[in-house]
Write a protein that holds these residues in place. Structure first.
Motif, PDB file in Angstrom:
ATOM      1  N   PHE A 622     -47.053 -28.460   4.791  1.00  0.00           N
ATOM      2  CA  PHE A 622     -47.495 -27.334   3.980  1.00  0.00           C
ATOM      3  C   PHE A 622     -47.042 -25.974   4.486  1.00  0.00           C
ATOM      4  CE2 PHE A 622     -51.199 -30.335   3.085  1.00  0.00           C
ATOM      5  CZ  PHE A 622     -50.597 -30.810   1.930  1.00  0.00           C
ATOM      6  N   THR A 623     -46.524 -25.902   5.701  1.00  0.00           N
ATOM      7  CA  THR A 623     -46.136 -24.601   6.228  1.00  0.00           C
ATOM      8  C   THR A 623     -44.816 -24.141   5.621  1.00  0.00           C
ATOM      9  OG1 THR A 623     -45.987 -23.299   8.266  1.00  0.00           O
ATOM     10  CG2 THR A 623     -44.813 -25.409   8.216  1.00  0.00           C
ATOM     11  N   LEU A 624     -44.289 -23.055   6.146  1.00  0.00           N
ATOM     12  CA  LEU A 624     -43.049 -22.496   5.609  1.00  0.00           C
ATOM     13  C   LEU A 624     -41.965 -23.565   5.560  1.00  0.00           C
ATOM     14  CD1 LEU A 624     -42.903 -19.083   7.510  1.00  0.00           C
ATOM     15  CD2 LEU A 624     -43.657 -19.480   5.169  1.00  0.00           C
ATOM     16  N   PRO A 625     -41.201 -23.626   4.473  1.00  0.00           N
ATOM     17  CA  PRO A 625     -40.128 -24.618   4.385  1.00  0.00           C
ATOM     18  C   PRO A 625     -38.940 -24.201   5.243  1.00  0.00           C
ATOM     19  CG  PRO A 625     -40.112 -23.215   2.443  1.00  0.00           C
ATOM     20  CD  PRO A 625     -41.314 -22.816   3.246  1.00  0.00           C
ATOM     21  N   CYS A 626     -37.821 -24.885   5.077  1.00  0.00           N
ATOM     22  CA  CYS A 626     -36.628 -24.575   5.863  1.00  0.00           C
ATOM     23  C   CYS A 626     -36.043 -23.231   5.435  1.00  0.00           C
ATOM     24  CB  CYS A 626     -35.587 -25.682   5.693  1.00  0.00           C
ATOM     25  SG  CYS A 626     -34.970 -25.847   3.999  1.00  0.00           S
ATOM     26  N   PHE A 627     -35.087 -22.727   6.218  1.00  0.00           N
ATOM     27  CA  PHE A 627     -34.480 -21.427   5.940  1.00  0.00           C
ATOM     28  C   PHE A 627     -33.823 -21.386   4.560  1.00  0.00           C
ATOM     29  CE2 PHE A 627     -33.850 -20.187  10.689  1.00  0.00           C
ATOM     30  CZ  PHE A 627     -35.178 -19.819  10.739  1.00  0.00           C
ATOM     31  N   ALA A 628     -33.202 -22.490   4.157  1.00  0.00           N
ATOM     32  CA  ALA A 628     -32.539 -22.520   2.848  1.00  0.00           C
ATOM     33  C   ALA A 628     -33.553 -22.318   1.730  1.00  0.00           C
ATOM     34  CB  ALA A 628     -31.794 -23.842   2.661  1.00  0.00           C
ATOM     35  N   ALA A 629     -34.708 -22.984   1.831  1.00  0.00           N
ATOM     36  CA  ALA A 629     -35.745 -22.835   0.815  1.00  0.00           C
ATOM     37  C   ALA A 629     -36.355 -21.435   0.854  1.00  0.00           C
ATOM     38  CB  ALA A 629     -36.834 -23.889   1.008  1.00  0.00           C
ATOM     39  N   LEU A 630     -36.504 -20.869   2.053  1.00  0.00           N
ATOM     40  CA  LEU A 630     -37.008 -19.499   2.159  1.00  0.00           C
ATOM     41  C   LEU A 630     -36.051 -18.520   1.484  1.00  0.00           C
ATOM     42  CD1 LEU A 630     -38.363 -19.417   5.842  1.00  0.00           C
ATOM     43  CD2 LEU A 630     -39.697 -19.383   3.728  1.00  0.00           C
ATOM     44  N   GLY A 631     -34.747 -18.766   1.659  1.00  0.00           N
ATOM     45  CA  GLY A 631     -33.759 -17.929   0.987  1.00  0.00           C
ATOM     46  C   GLY A 631     -33.875 -18.036  -0.520  1.00  0.00           C
ATOM     47  N   ALA A 632     -34.144 -19.254  -1.013  1.00  0.00           N
ATOM     48  CA  ALA A 632     -34.305 -19.448  -2.458  1.00  0.00           C
ATOM     49  C   ALA A 632     -35.558 -18.727  -2.957  1.00  0.00           C
ATOM     50  CB  ALA A 632     -34.386 -20.932  -2.784  1.00  0.00           C
ATOM     51  N   ILE A 633     -36.646 -18.776  -2.176  1.00  0.00           N
ATOM     52  CA  ILE A 633     -37.873 -18.071  -2.561  1.00  0.00           C
ATOM     53  C   ILE A 633     -37.619 -16.570  -2.648  1.00  0.00           C
ATOM     54  CG2 ILE A 633     -40.208 -17.460  -1.811  1.00  0.00           C
ATOM     55  CD1 ILE A 633     -40.437 -20.230  -0.569  1.00  0.00           C
ATOM     56  N   ARG A 634     -36.908 -16.043  -1.662  1.00  0.00           N
ATOM     57  CA  ARG A 634     -36.615 -14.602  -1.668  1.00  0.00           C
ATOM     58  C   ARG A 634     -35.756 -14.225  -2.868  1.00  0.00           C
ATOM     59  NH1 ARG A 634     -34.200 -11.046   3.402  1.00  0.00           N
ATOM     60  NH2 ARG A 634     -34.261  -9.025   2.333  1.00  0.00           N
ATOM     61  N   GLN A 635     -34.770 -15.049  -3.168  1.00  0.00           N
ATOM     62  CA  GLN A 635     -33.877 -14.763  -4.292  1.00  0.00           C
ATOM     63  C   GLN A 635     -34.631 -14.814  -5.620  1.00  0.00           C
ATOM     64  OE1 GLN A 635     -30.496 -17.370  -4.534  1.00  0.00           O
ATOM     65  NE2 GLN A 635     -30.046 -16.809  -6.644  1.00  0.00           N
ATOM     66  N   GLU A 636     -35.478 -15.824  -5.798  1.00  0.00           N
ATOM     67  CA  GLU A 636     -36.161 -15.986  -7.076  1.00  0.00           C
ATOM     68  C   GLU A 636     -37.300 -14.981  -7.246  1.00  0.00           C
ATOM     69  OE1 GLU A 636     -34.978 -17.908  -9.460  1.00  0.00           O
ATOM     70  OE2 GLU A 636     -33.387 -18.315  -8.021  1.00  0.00           O
ATOM     71  N   MET A 637     -37.940 -14.582  -6.160  1.00  0.00           N
ATOM     72  CA  MET A 637     -38.968 -13.550  -6.264  1.00  0.00           C
ATOM     73  C   MET A 637     -38.347 -12.195  -6.600  1.00  0.00           C
ATOM     74  SD  MET A 637     -42.062 -14.643  -5.888  1.00  0.00           S
ATOM     75  CE  MET A 637     -43.164 -15.809  -5.103  1.00  0.00           C
ATOM     76  N   ALA A 638     -37.163 -11.931  -6.038  1.00  0.00           N
ATOM     77  CA  ALA A 638     -36.424 -10.682  -6.296  1.00  0.00           C
ATOM     78  C   ALA A 638     -37.288  -9.450  -6.034  1.00  0.00           C
ATOM     79  CB  ALA A 638     -35.890 -10.667  -7.734  1.00  0.00           C
ATOM     80  N   LYS A 640     -39.510  -7.724  -2.467  1.00  0.00           N
ATOM     81  CA  LYS A 640     -39.940  -7.902  -1.084  1.00  0.00           C
ATOM     82  C   LYS A 640     -41.442  -8.136  -0.972  1.00  0.00           C
ATOM     83  CE  LYS A 640     -36.215  -5.285   1.150  1.00  0.00           C
ATOM     84  NZ  LYS A 640     -35.881  -4.118   2.004  1.00  0.00           N
ATOM     85  N   LYS A 641     -42.220  -7.439  -1.808  1.00  0.00           N
ATOM     86  CA  LYS A 641     -43.674  -7.593  -1.729  1.00  0.00           C
ATOM     87  C   LYS A 641     -44.094  -8.992  -2.166  1.00  0.00           C
ATOM     88  CE  LYS A 641     -44.869  -2.713  -2.322  1.00  0.00           C
ATOM     89  NZ  LYS A 641     -45.584  -1.720  -3.173  1.00  0.00           N
ATOM     90  N   TRP A 642     -43.481  -9.500  -3.242  1.00  0.00           N
ATOM     91  CA  TRP A 642     -43.819 -10.852  -3.692  1.00  0.00           C
ATOM     92  C   TRP A 642     -43.356 -11.895  -2.681  1.00  0.00           C
ATOM     93  CZ3 TRP A 642     -47.177 -12.514  -7.038  1.00  0.00           C
ATOM     94  CH2 TRP A 642     -47.576 -11.696  -8.099  1.00  0.00           C
ATOM     95  N   PHE A 643     -42.186 -11.656  -2.076  1.00  0.00           N
ATOM     96  CA  PHE A 643     -41.689 -12.580  -1.049  1.00  0.00           C
ATOM     97  C   PHE A 643     -42.634 -12.595   0.145  1.00  0.00           C
ATOM     98  CE2 PHE A 643     -38.836 -13.195   2.716  1.00  0.00           C
ATOM     99  CZ  PHE A 643     -38.634 -14.554   2.530  1.00  0.00           C
ATOM    100  N   SER A 644     -43.084 -11.411   0.554  1.00  0.00           N
ATOM    101  CA  SER A 644     -44.018 -11.321   1.684  1.00  0.00           C
ATOM    102  C   SER A 644     -45.338 -12.000   1.351  1.00  0.00           C
ATOM    103  CB  SER A 644     -44.261  -9.852   2.042  1.00  0.00           C
ATOM    104  OG  SER A 644     -43.054  -9.218   2.427  1.00  0.00           O
ATOM    105  N   PHE A 645     -45.796 -11.827   0.103  1.00  0.00           N
ATOM    106  CA  PHE A 645     -47.032 -12.486  -0.303  1.00  0.00           C
ATOM    107  C   PHE A 645     -46.882 -14.004  -0.219  1.00  0.00           C
ATOM    108  CE2 PHE A 645     -49.213 -14.845  -3.622  1.00  0.00           C
ATOM    109  CZ  PHE A 645     -50.542 -14.580  -3.311  1.00  0.00           C
ATOM    110  N   ALA A 646     -45.742 -14.524  -0.713  1.00  0.00           N
ATOM    111  CA  ALA A 646     -45.520 -15.974  -0.688  1.00  0.00           C
ATOM    112  C   ALA A 646     -45.557 -16.506   0.741  1.00  0.00           C
ATOM    113  CB  ALA A 646     -44.186 -16.312  -1.352  1.00  0.00           C
ATOM    114  N   LEU A 647     -44.881 -15.807   1.655  1.00  0.00           N
ATOM    115  CA  LEU A 647     -44.876 -16.242   3.061  1.00  0.00           C
ATOM    116  C   LEU A 647     -46.289 -16.207   3.646  1.00  0.00           C
ATOM    117  CD1 LEU A 647     -41.672 -14.615   4.591  1.00  0.00           C
ATOM    118  CD2 LEU A 647     -41.922 -16.739   3.312  1.00  0.00           C
ATOM    119  N   ALA A 648     -47.006 -15.114   3.368  1.00  0.00           N
ATOM    120  CA  ALA A 648     -48.355 -14.973   3.928  1.00  0.00           C
ATOM    121  C   ALA A 648     -49.281 -16.065   3.395  1.00  0.00           C
ATOM    122  CB  ALA A 648     -48.908 -13.586   3.592  1.00  0.00           C
TER     123      ALA A 648
END
Length: 712
Positions: A622-638, A640-648
């Motif tokens: 359930f924790t943070l996925p691999c770097f590739a998936a994190l990159g996909a999350i950042r790209q699809e959130m487009a 920074k605040k939403w990306f930070s929320f997802a990580l948190a």
């Protein structure tokens, strides 16, 4: 001279299958809608001058979703030479609405009547001559799955390239509606391309904001356009978009009656199967039984003969041969250990689970090709809707069971921004292929118990449901879930070509990662394990406790102590798992060699208690996925605040849930005494129950008209 051909059609019409047949591409093919979420290009295998573009499956050219916007922008602005409109001929009625919109574009079009084998099987008849006349285009019967009629299709398309297509009135719109659209067309600037004038006027009549913004019309022209629209709305007693929609559906009904003769109107085989598979009561238990069976077959089969063959005829001979080569070269003991105890042990530890991974991918590919996976989304929509999600949110999550990245990218098919962002946040909670490696490693401790792997699959679904309950009650995600409308594809006999292609693609990615990223990580782990903080080289595990790796692991191990795996080895494996989850397995394989463990299963069994093992697995799923998936999350959130929320959220959810699991399992399973940590875990559980069952915050108004929202 290059010919650009666009493949357009409804979801699940067979576009991607056709694209793969024509280009030899290895795009993922699933017998469910929403597989393609961006345009793909490829060259024709028989003629490199022919370029194909596979557009996302759409139902209309009105840009209500991202895939509709991608398709329309490409067709309007890049204007391919020819359109191949792929239609599911066994369900032709639903495709004709889009066909009328494509005909308005003024691009030469070939109608590809796909799945004609099913039409013939159902006893239906399609009058091609009348269909050709009605839509002013060529009509070719094909079966993309069985490679029928494809040469004729491409020849028909090539014959239309670079030939102007004068607009022909197909009779879609009544003379009264045509007159209003014509008035708007007369207001358009003369510089506008002739082939786009009618379509542009029609979009202005529908009040399409994106088209209006792109024209840059002055205020007087815009006012005149609005006046014509208002006149039409008053005359027809409907809004302009509704007028156009009614006109199109009336035309579609007329064409359908003229060209289609239905065979036996009785229930099809798919309908009869769906009476049970999608039943309100039996649908969910059937789904559970099927997934348990998939995992049981995978483990029972893979843990037997395939693993023995892999170890006996590949890994062991390769290891002995490599050791012999190193001995003959008289390399140093350090280099020999690096190769055998580091690189080989790490890669072999991961590849040892290849039979299980391949079998699981094979069975899931069969379910996709048969058409059952689409039913899962339909079944779970009933469950998810109660918790604020829809079945459409679960389609990307299902796709992500192979790899989280395409699942995250697949959220582009969700129109509602709140639902899409929530699905992006939750998509990585399901066990992907890499996490299945970790599951398989611990399954060996339990002797490959059939219930072990499905536990984590359904645990992922439960985590998504709990998260949906919590997030939907926050201000940023509040609102009803978007309606879920999906055409269920007919069941079909799985194509072994498609199944093997999909399985091979996933297995290849697994092997490539093992031979590159996992190989480098294993060598790095060995080096850091065998060099002390004082800079001394201490091979063969003698320097483990004061190695650089142990030093770094101890710096972060305290973070995981409340979770039950506060030892430096588990901490290192967890942190390195952010690079790729397979590295968790290779880390234990390398460190097990250094500790002198006989095999990976024995080392893991001796290292963890039952409670800490459950905790470790839950956290790494359930924790943070691999770097590739994190990159996909950042790209699809487009954002920074939403990306930070997802990580948190992912970190907070995984940590707190794992904390509760360990503290309760420590007492209930391992028989340890309750303490302050147990009490804190009960407090965290109480907070979760409050967040799950509380009422959603609502707006209240203070005096003076100021509003505020209940804090979370």
């Amino acid at each position: 001279m290059t010919i650009n051909i666009a493949l357009v059609g409804n979801p699940n019409s067979g576009k991607t299958t056709l694209f793969n047949q024509l280009t030899g591409s290895h795009q993922h093919v699933g017998n469910w809608p929403g597989v393609t979420v961006e345009k793909k290009t490829g060259t024709y295998r028989k003629d490199k001058e022919v370029l194909f573009t596979d557009l996302p499956g759409i139902y209309s050219l009105s840009p209500y979703s991202l895939e509709e916007l991608v398709s329309r922008d490409y067709l309007v602005h890049e204007r391919p030479h020819v359109l191949i409109n792929v239609i599911d001929a066994s369900n032709m009625e639903r495709s004709l609405y889009l066909s009328t919109q494509l005909a308005d574009l003024g691009i030469p079009m070939v109608l590809a009547l796909n799945m004609m084998d099913l039409v013939e099987k159902n006893g239906d008849q399609i009058n091609k001559a009348k269909l050709k006349e009605a839509l002013n285009c060529q009509v070719v019967e094909i079966s993309a799955l069985k490679n029928r009629g494809l040469d004729q299709l491409i020849e028909a398309a090539k014959a239309l390239a670079y030939k102007p297509l004068p607009r022909k009135d197909l009779g879609i719109f009544s003379p009264q509606v045509e007159a209003y659209i014509q008035k708007i067309e007369d207001l358009l600037p003369p510089s506008l391309d002739e082939s786009n004038r009618w379509w542009t006027a029609l979009k202005l009549f529908e009040r399409d904001e994106k088209v209006l913004q792109g024209l840059g019309l002055d205020g007087q022209v815009i006012d005149q356009v609005e006046a014509y629209i208002s006149q039409a709305e008053e005359a027809f007693d409907d809004d302009s978009e509704g007028i156009v929609t009614d006109e199109r559906y009336n035309f579609v009904s007329r064409v359908r009656e003229e060209v289609l003769v239905k065979g036996d109107p009785g229930l099809s085989l798919s309908d009869r199967i769906d009476r049970w598979v999608t039943h309100r009561v039996f649908g969910l238990p059937i789904f559970v039984a099927i997934m348990v069976m998939v995992y049981r077959i995978s483990i029972d089969w893979a843990e037997g003969l395939p693993v023995d063959l892999l170890e006996t005829y590949l890994i062991d001979p390769f290891s002995r041969g490599l050791e012999g080569v190193l001995d003959s070269l008289e390399v140093s003991l350090a280099l020999k250990s690096l190769v055998l105890d580091g690189a080989l042990a790490g890669v072999a530890g991961v590849l040892g689970f290849l039979p299980l991974i391949a079998t699981l991918f094979f069975l899931i590919s069969i379910l996709e090709d048969v058409g059952y996976m689409a039913r899962i989304a339909f079944i779970l929509d009933r469950v998810f809707r109660r918790f604020g999600l829809s079945g459409k949110s679960f389609i990307p999550i299902l796709i992500g069971t192979g790899c989280s990245v395409p699942g995250i990218v697949g959220t582009r098919t969700i129109e509602n921004d709140k639902d899409r962002r929530m699905t992006i946040t939750l998509a990585s909670m399901m066990p992907c292929g890499a996490k299945t490696d970790i599951i398989a490693m611990f399954a060996g401790v339990y002797g490959g118990a059939f219930w072990f792997a499905p536990l984590w699959y359904f645990g992922g679904i439960l985590a998504v449901i709990i998260s949906g309950l919590i997030l939907k009650k926050t201000d940023r995600f509040q609102g009803d879930p978007a309606p879920f409308v999906m055409e269920l594809p007919d069941y079909r006999v799985p194509s072994m070509k498609n199944v093997l292609r999909a399985t091979g693609f996933r297995v290849k990615a697994f092997i490539v990662k093992a031979g590159t990223l996992i190989l480098l990580a294993s060598m790095g782990i060995w080096l850091l394990e065998n060099i002390t903080v004082a800079g001394e080289f201490a091979p063969f595990g003698t320097g483990q406790t004061d190695s650089i790796l142990a030093f770094l692991g101890k710096k972060v191990a305290w973070l995981f102590a409340p979770l039950g795996f506060g030892d430096w080895m588990a901490a290192v494996a967890t942190v390195l798992g952010l690079v790729a989850k397979e590295i968790v397995v290779s880390t234990f394989a390398v460190l097990g060699q250094g500790a002198g463990a006989g095999n990976l299963d024995g080392f893991v069994a001796s290292y963890f208690t039952t409670a800490s093992m459950l905790s470790f697995m839950f956290y790494n799923q359930f924790t943070l996925p691999c770097f590739a998936a994190l990159g996909a999350i950042r790209q699809e959130m487009a954002d920074k605040k939403w990306f930070s929320f997802a990580l948190a959220y992912i970190l907070g959810f995984s940590y707190t849930v794992t904390f509760m699991i360990y503290q309760f399992a420590r007492v209930l399973v391992d028989g340890q005494e309750a303490n302050l940590w147990t009490g804190l875990a009960l407090l965290v559980l109480g907070i979760y129950l409050y967040l799950i069952f509380r009422k959603a915050p609502h707006k209240k108004t203070r005096k003076g008209g100021l509003s505020w929202e209940m804090p979370l």
